[in-house]
Design a protein around this motif. Structure first.
Motif, PDB file in Angstrom:
ATOM      1  N   GLN A  59       0.849  -1.177   0.000  1.00  3.81           N
ATOM      2  CA  GLN A  59       0.000   0.000   0.000  1.00  3.81           C
ATOM      3  C   GLN A  59       0.889   1.231   0.000  1.00  3.81           C
ATOM      4  N   ASN A 106       1.417   4.600   0.998  1.00  7.72           N
ATOM      5  CA  ASN A 106       0.824   5.435   2.045  1.00  7.72           C
ATOM      6  C   ASN A 106       0.570   6.863   1.581  1.00  7.72           C
ATOM      7  N   SER A 160      -4.314  -1.873  -4.383  1.00  3.35           N
ATOM      8  CA  SER A 160      -3.079  -2.642  -4.414  1.00  3.35           C
ATOM      9  C   SER A 160      -3.384  -4.061  -4.858  1.00  3.35           C
TER      10      SER A 160
END
Length: 149
Positions: free
Chosen positions: A114, A116, A123
């Motif tokens: 992922q 951020n 994903s």
């Protein structure tokens, strides 16, 4: 293990269908715990733990980044590109562990990352392969990584 042998092994292994250790075996539990230790460090930018788990003669094959063989360069790239930016999650039940006689083990499975910086980004799980070398009865190190995206 040479790169050609490693690639041949990895290509043929799914067709052979043997070698995966039981999920309740000590080897599976050890490698699963090491995977968790490494990626907990990865997700929290604990570069010291990551470095301690990498072999000095590490080979890191990345489909987009190419081959890296200098441990400190890999750590520097993680610090620059991953720290506080990316979180890795293992896809549940995807981890496979295969013993390598008199050497260690191969761990493979699916994981997702992922970004951020883009919390709404989707994903997709990708494949990974890690070769773990058993240095002594209590010490393991990552000898080779194949990271596919």
């Amino acid at each position: 293990m040479t790169a050609a042998r490693l690639i041949a092994f990895l290509i043929l292994m799914p067709f052979i269908g043997i070698g995966q250790v039981a999920k309740d075996s000590e080897l599976f539990k050890t490698i699963a715990a090491l995977d968790k230790q490494y990626f907990d460090a990865y997700n929290t930018c604990d570069l010291k733990t990551q470095s301690n788990l990498y072999a000095e003669d590490i080979k890191f094959y990345h489909d987009n980044g190419g081959l890296s063989t200098v441990k400190q360069d890999i750590i520097n790239a993680i610090e620059r590109n991953i720290c506080n930016k990316v979180t890795r999650t293992l896809v549940p039940e995807s981890l496979e562990v295969h013993a390598i006689k008199d050497f260690g083990a191969v761990a493979m499975g699916l994981h997702s990352f992922q970004n951020n910086q883009e919390p709404d980004a989707v994903s997709k799980p990708t494949k990974f392969i890690m070769i773990w070398r058993q240095v002594n009865p209590t010490k393991w190190e990552i000898a080779e990584v194949i990271s596919l995206h």
